[in-house]
Write a protein that holds these residues in place. Structure first.
Motif, PDB file in Angstrom:
ATOM      1  N   SER A 135      14.270 -11.463  -5.590  1.00  0.00           N
ATOM      2  CA  SER A 135      13.972 -12.075  -4.300  1.00  0.00           C
ATOM      3  C   SER A 135      14.325 -13.552  -4.404  1.00  0.00           C
ATOM      4  N   ASN A 136      14.121 -14.286  -3.314  1.00  0.00           N
ATOM      5  CA  ASN A 136      14.193 -15.733  -3.414  1.00  0.00           C
ATOM      6  C   ASN A 136      13.038 -16.217  -4.290  1.00  0.00           C
ATOM      7  N   TYR A 138       9.676 -17.724  -5.045  1.00  0.00           N
ATOM      8  CA  TYR A 138       8.482 -17.893  -4.225  1.00  0.00           C
ATOM      9  C   TYR A 138       7.484 -18.882  -4.821  1.00  0.00           C
ATOM     10  N   VAL A 241      10.145 -15.097  -9.158  1.00  0.00           N
ATOM     11  CA  VAL A 241      10.734 -14.215  -8.155  1.00  0.00           C
ATOM     12  C   VAL A 241      10.106 -12.832  -8.248  1.00  0.00           C
ATOM     13  N   SER A 256      13.453 -11.250   1.351  1.00  0.00           N
ATOM     14  CA  SER A 256      14.026 -12.562   1.626  1.00  0.00           C
ATOM     15  C   SER A 256      13.769 -12.997   3.057  1.00  0.00           C
ATOM     16  N   GLN A 259      10.461 -14.468   3.340  1.00  0.00           N
ATOM     17  CA  GLN A 259      10.325 -15.768   2.704  1.00  0.00           C
ATOM     18  C   GLN A 259      10.810 -16.921   3.571  1.00  0.00           C
ATOM     19  N   ASP A 263       9.545 -21.128   2.531  1.00  0.00           N
ATOM     20  CA  ASP A 263      10.701 -21.111   1.639  1.00  0.00           C
ATOM     21  C   ASP A 263      10.294 -21.126   0.173  1.00  0.00           C
ATOM     22  N   ASN A 264       9.224 -21.844  -0.144  1.00  0.00           N
ATOM     23  CA  ASN A 264       8.761 -21.899  -1.526  1.00  0.00           C
ATOM     24  C   ASN A 264       7.268 -22.145  -1.490  1.00  0.00           C
TER      25      ASN A 264
END
Length: 331
Positions: A135-136, A138, A241, A256, A259, A263-264
């Motif tokens: 994934s992106n 996190y 991730v 994604s 997310q 974004d984070n």
């Protein structure tokens, strides 16, 4: 204990960043799932077991995933990876099935296609791309070198740990094991399956130092004054991730897409509160378990089948107590 349960509920409510999951059967296809909405993706998602989202984890990694005790004294999984996994399952109307094992086992299970997702504080290491999709990121954290507080003056730089007479610990199959090999190649690198074992060995003096993720090291150091987080460790791919069953591009797109809400997780006020809640649960549990009442309670919980795999990450236990836990009992 009610406060602990309340914190756990609050943590679960903070999981508002992920959407989508599932697993494709076979290799990646040419479909552009990234342009689809969640509602378009849901009918396309498949899981290892119909109606369930199978997640593997290694619950010896507080505050990501760990065991806590509920009011009945029953071991219960907690941590922000656990809460995120539950949110993903709930969003898709699936039952979350969590399978616990050693860290390197989680990677093997994903590689074998036996799980839909894995959450175990994974870093997006390119060497893992053959075993899982990512994934992106996190959560962005860092890596640290730890040692016994009495030896902190010996390590002014990572090069000071690179000596043949030193035994340096790291978890099997982890990014930290790679960092140990890269930064202390001349040392005797000892790879253990559980972070709890590494902590116990550092505190007992069997290990001269160890490489551990920063947020995890700091969590243990708060409860073990003998443990010192002495040095930061440079690492280009910092962050955590979700591991996704290889070739499951629909699932990867769904996660994604979720997310984009955050974004984070670590760079937002919501994310900071989320992580703080997980740490608070861990600290509250450790405080409870450190009381005289816990030690005086004659009731013991036998671990099912005597299996200690990933059972306790209680940073408040002494090395001797950890050994007792491995024999199948939590007092």
């Amino acid at each position: 204990m009610k406060k602990i349960i309340a914190l756990a509920m609050a943590l679960a409510m903070l999981c508002v960043m992920f959407t989508g999951c599932g697993a494709s059967q076979g290799e990646k296809d040419a479909t552009d799932y990234s342009t689809m909405t969640i509602e378009e993706l849901k009918p396309l998602l498949k899981t290892v077991t119909d109606g369930k989202l199978t997640m593997v984890t290694s619950p010896d990694f507080a505050p990501y995933e760990f065991y806590t005790l509920d009011e009945a004294g029953k071991p219960t999984l907690a941590g922000f990876d656990i809460a995120l996994g539950q949110y993903i399952a709930d969003f898709l109307g699936l039952e979350l099935e969590i399978i616990t094992m050693d860290f390197d086992g989680t990677i093997s299970e994903l590689a074998a296609g036996k799980a839909d997702i894995g959450m175990a504080g994974y870093s997006p290491d390119p060497d893992r791309e053959a075993a899982m999709d990512f994934s992106n990121v996190y959560y962005t954290g860092g890596q640290s070198f730890v040692c016994h507080v009495d030896n902190a003056s010996l390590f002014a730089a990572l090069t000071d740990a690179n000596k043949a007479e030193y035994q340096i610990g790291a978890q099997i199959g982890s990014i930290q094991a790679d960092l140990a090999k890269a930064n202390t190649p001349d040392a005797d690198i000892v790879e253990l399956s559980k972070v709890t074992d590494i902590i116990a060995e550092v505190i007992s003096g069997k290990l001269d130092g160890a490489f551990i993720e920063t947020v995890v090291a700091e969590t243990y150091a708060k409860n073990y004054p003998e443990l010192c987080v002495v040095l930061p460790v440079p690492y280009e791919a910092e962050g955590s991730v979700v591991g996704i069953k290889n070739g499951n591009t629909a699932l990867q797109a769904a996660v994604s897409a979720g997310q984009t809400l955050l974004d984070n997780i670590s760079s937002t006020p919501q994310g900071e509160e989320f992580v703080a809640a997980a740490v608070a649960i861990r600290e509250a549990q450790e405080l409870f378990e450190s009381t005289t009442a816990r030690r005086a309670n004659p009731t013991a919980i036998q671990i099912e089948n005597g299996d200690f795999t990933g059972f306790s990450v209680n940073a408040n236990y002494t090395p001797k107590e950890l050994d007792e836990l491995k024999n199948g009992w939590l007092c």
